[in-house]
Design a protein around this motif. Structure first.
Motif, short mmCIF file in Angstrom:
data_model
loop_
_atom_site.label_atom_id
_atom_site.label_comp_id
_atom_site.label_asym_id
_atom_site.label_seq_id
_atom_site.Cartn_x
_atom_site.Cartn_y
_atom_site.Cartn_z
N ASN A 109 0.91 -1.11 -0.09
CA ASN A 109 0.13 -0.06 0.01
C ASN A 109 0.78 1.28 -0.11
O ASN A 109 0.62 2.04 -0.66
N GLN A 110 1.94 1.13 0.74
CA GLN A 110 2.92 2.33 0.87
C GLN A 110 3.30 2.65 -0.47
O GLN A 110 3.65 3.62 -1.27
N TYR A 111 3.83 1.41 -1.24
CA TYR A 111 4.30 1.41 -2.67
C TYR A 111 3.53 2.31 -3.53
O TYR A 111 3.64 3.13 -4.48
N ASP A 112 2.07 1.68 -3.45
CA ASP A 112 1.09 2.30 -4.55
C ASP A 112 1.10 3.48 -4.40
O ASP A 112 0.86 4.62 -5.31
N ARG A 113 1.02 4.27 -3.17
CA ARG A 113 0.89 5.51 -2.90
C ARG A 113 2.09 6.20 -3.21
O ARG A 113 1.88 7.28 -3.88
N LEU A 114 3.18 5.80 -3.07
CA LEU A 114 4.48 6.58 -3.54
C LEU A 114 4.35 6.43 -4.82
O LEU A 114 4.78 7.56 -5.65
N ARG A 115 4.18 5.32 -5.68
CA ARG A 115 4.04 5.16 -7.21
C ARG A 115 2.93 6.25 -7.63
O ARG A 115 3.23 6.93 -8.71
N ALA A 116 2.02 6.52 -7.08
CA ALA A 116 0.81 7.15 -7.58
C ALA A 116 1.27 8.90 -7.58
O ALA A 116 1.09 9.47 -8.24
N GLU A 117 1.99 9.07 -6.25
CA GLU A 117 2.41 10.48 -6.29
C GLU A 117 3.51 10.93 -7.11
O GLU A 117 3.76 11.68 -7.64
N GLY A 118 4.69 9.98 -7.45
CA GLY A 118 5.75 9.85 -8.08
C GLY A 118 5.58 9.82 -9.50
O GLY A 118 6.20 10.45 -10.39
N ALA A 119 4.69 9.27 -10.00
CA ALA A 119 4.32 8.86 -11.51
C ALA A 119 3.30 9.74 -12.10
O ALA A 119 2.16 9.16 -12.44
N GLY A 120 3.39 10.96 -11.97
CA GLY A 120 2.41 11.99 -12.56
C GLY A 120 1.29 12.42 -11.33
O GLY A 120 0.28 13.22 -11.79
N GLY A 121 1.42 11.80 -10.22
CA GLY A 121 0.52 12.37 -9.28
C GLY A 121 -0.94 11.52 -9.10
O GLY A 121 -1.41 11.55 -8.06
N GLY A 122 -1.31 11.16 -10.29
CA GLY A 122 -2.59 10.21 -10.00
C GLY A 122 -3.72 11.43 -10.10
O GLY A 122 -3.60 12.61 -10.32
N SER A 123 -4.71 10.95 -9.96
CA SER A 123 -5.91 11.78 -9.64
C SER A 123 -5.96 12.21 -8.28
O SER A 123 -6.18 11.44 -7.36
#
Length: 124
Positions: A100-114
């Motif tokens: 879950n930490q990985y998914d949050r960090l990836r969403a933040e770092g990879a364009g920010g997500g929605s």
């Protein structure tokens, strides 16, 4: 920029208290994480991607430990009791938290997500 050896050493230090985990295990998990993110084992990982890769490798490591401890048991003999049945469950929970930490960090770092959030209507 970090190399495979540097990142493997950092990962190994995070798992140092876990019995039977070797530097080779940490290197395997780090290699898998690097390849999953498009890096070769001879390439250097940019500083902004190190944490992401290490989180992924940690989650994989915790998952592997959960698999290898799934056969643990509970034993009772008179007044003595040994209960190792929850070890696998604890590592699975840890792996899920790390993922879950990985998914949050990836969403933040990879364009920010929605980041869109809709407020609840006040009239309902």
């Amino acid at each position: 920029m970090a190399t495979l050896a540097e990142m493997s050493e950092r990962l190994f230090k995070r798992f140092k208290g876990v019995p039977n985990i070797t530097l080779e295990d940490a290197t395997d998990w780090t290699e898998d994480a690097m390849q999953e993110h498009g890096f070769t084992v001879v390439s250097n990982v940019p500083a902004d991607k190190e944490r992401l890769i290490l989180l992924y490798a940690q989650a994989q490591g915790a998952h592997q430990i959960a698999i290898s401890t799934a056969h643990y048991f509970t034993y009772t003999d008179g007044e003595e009791q040994v209960d190792k049945s929850m070890i696998s469950e604890n590592y699975r929970n840890l792996a899920e938290d790390l993922r879950n930490q990985y998914d949050r960090l990836r969403a933040e770092g990879a364009g920010g997500g929605s980041k869109f959030k809709a407020m609840r209507r006040l009239d309902r």
